[in-house]
Write an enzyme that holds these catalytic residues in place. Structure first.
Site, mmCIF file in Angstrom:
data_model
loop_
_atom_site.group_PDB
_atom_site.id
_atom_site.type_symbol
_atom_site.label_atom_id
_atom_site.label_comp_id
_atom_site.label_asym_id
_atom_site.label_seq_id
_atom_site.Cartn_x
_atom_site.Cartn_y
_atom_site.Cartn_z
ATOM 1 N N THR A 118 28.764 46.178 1.393
ATOM 2 C CA THR A 118 29.557 46.668 0.198
ATOM 3 C C THR A 118 30.534 47.815 0.261
ATOM 4 O OG1 THR A 118 28.985 47.522 -2.130
ATOM 5 C CG2 THR A 118 27.692 48.328 -0.426
ATOM 6 N N TYR A 142 22.388 53.438 -3.288
ATOM 7 C CA TYR A 142 22.847 51.928 -3.016
ATOM 8 C C TYR A 142 23.945 51.789 -1.967
ATOM 9 C CZ TYR A 142 25.139 47.363 -3.286
ATOM 10 O OH TYR A 142 25.729 46.074 -2.940
#
Length: 328
Positions: A118, A142
């Site tokens: 990501t 995250y």
């Protein structure tokens, strides 16, 4: 006989589209999923190996049964806000689960690994086009957990010749243009499906968080990639590894991005309906503009994101939203 590829999260939004593209490319995708957020109805391009990355035995069983030539790893907890409130769960599930998977991959003699990372690994680096050389400074659990998995792959690559390709990207949108699969999350947090739900009356309105940002129209700018373009990039990464071309890290984006108002206006054009909108305050931590380039993926993998235009992404999402063959 066609080669098998183990696709973790293969019953989810991105994973199911990757399975479709894998099948079209001549592979047999094996969806490895615990169905906590995925949907068994989305597994239609190969077998489902129901299991959990926190359960090493279920991973080993999938390797023993299908003997995959590669792993494509999508499965993860991915809600940024939740990761800020409950970092322990994100570190435990994302990092420990990935460690189990990587160790099982090596133990099975499989040496090709494609990882869906990501751009959240970069943190809040506002107003620049992010690329593979941009320093990684994640600001939430995250992004930090995904960066840790990238480092894990580098370590295992050095120790065990685990070949790996890593993809970093921001927002994924659109749906399979054939209408077989699409985007479905519980809860839904993504702008385009939330907006379409507001248009269809499934929610009262779309909330726009902040209209006074330093952008041409005052709303945040974000990068979007069509889910099919993204899936095709992952298959190109797999072919890159199978051809023995070495490890790589690739950002996937348009290099431009779209503002919230642009997305709303294009949705009005595509659907020929007004979008119910409520203007809200800024959310803490929201950057003005987050955009990623993809020059390296285009140059080295031959990636061509032909569907990653706003009209196409919204049109495909709208078609899926209206049909929703397995939505309640």
């Amino acid at each position: 006989m066609a080669d098998h590829v183990l696709v973790t999260g293969g019953a989810g939004y991105i994973g199911s589209h990757a399975c479709k593209v894998l099948k079209a490319a001549g592979f047999v995708p094996v969806a490895f999923d615990n169905l906590s957020t995925g949907w068994s109805e989305a597994v239609r391009y190969g077998p489902l190996a129901q299991g959990d990355l926190m359960d090493r035995a279920s991973i080993d069983a999938a390797f023993a049964q299908y003997k995959p030539v590669a792993v494509m790893h999508f499965a993860a907890l991915s809600l940024v806000g939740v990761s800020m409130k409950d970092p322990g769960t994100y570190w435990r599930v994302n990092v420990n689960g990935s460690l189990n998977l990587i160790e099982a991959t090596v133990a099975a003699g499989c040496r090709n690994f494609v990882f869906s990372s990501t751009c959240a690994t970069y943190g809040d680096q506002d107003g620049v086009i992010l690329d593979e050389d941009t320093p990684q400074r994640p600001i939430n659990a995250y992004g930090a957990s995904k960066r840790a998995i990238e480092e894990m792959l580098a370590n295992f690559g050095a120790a065990y010749d685990l070949n790996h390709v890593i993809f970093r990207y921001f927002n994924v949108a659109g749906a399979d243009p054939d209408g077989e699969i699409g985007e479905q999350h519980e809860p839904e947090t993504h702008l385009i499906p939330l907006m379409l739900e507001a248009i269809e009356g499934k929610r009262p309105a779309l909330t726009v968080f902040g209209t006074d940002y330093d952008t041409p129209d005052g709303t945040c700018i974000r990068d979007y990639v069509h889910v099919m373009d993204l899936a095709e990039a992952h298959v190109l990464g797999l072919k890159h590894l199978l051809a023995g071309k070495g490890n790589g890290v690739y950002c996937l984006g348009t290099g431009k991005g779209f503002s919230v108002r642009e997305v709303i206006e294009q949705s009005r054009v595509v659907t020929n309906r007004e979008v119910p909108v409520v203007m809200g305050d800024r959310r803490a931590g929201d950057a003005v503009a987050l955009v990623s380039g993809s020059a390296r993926a285009v140059r080295e993998l031959g990636w061509q994101p032909t569907r990653s235009t706003l009209p196409t992404m919204i049109t495909d999402a709208w078609r899926w939203s209206q049909a929703h063959p397995f939505k309640e």
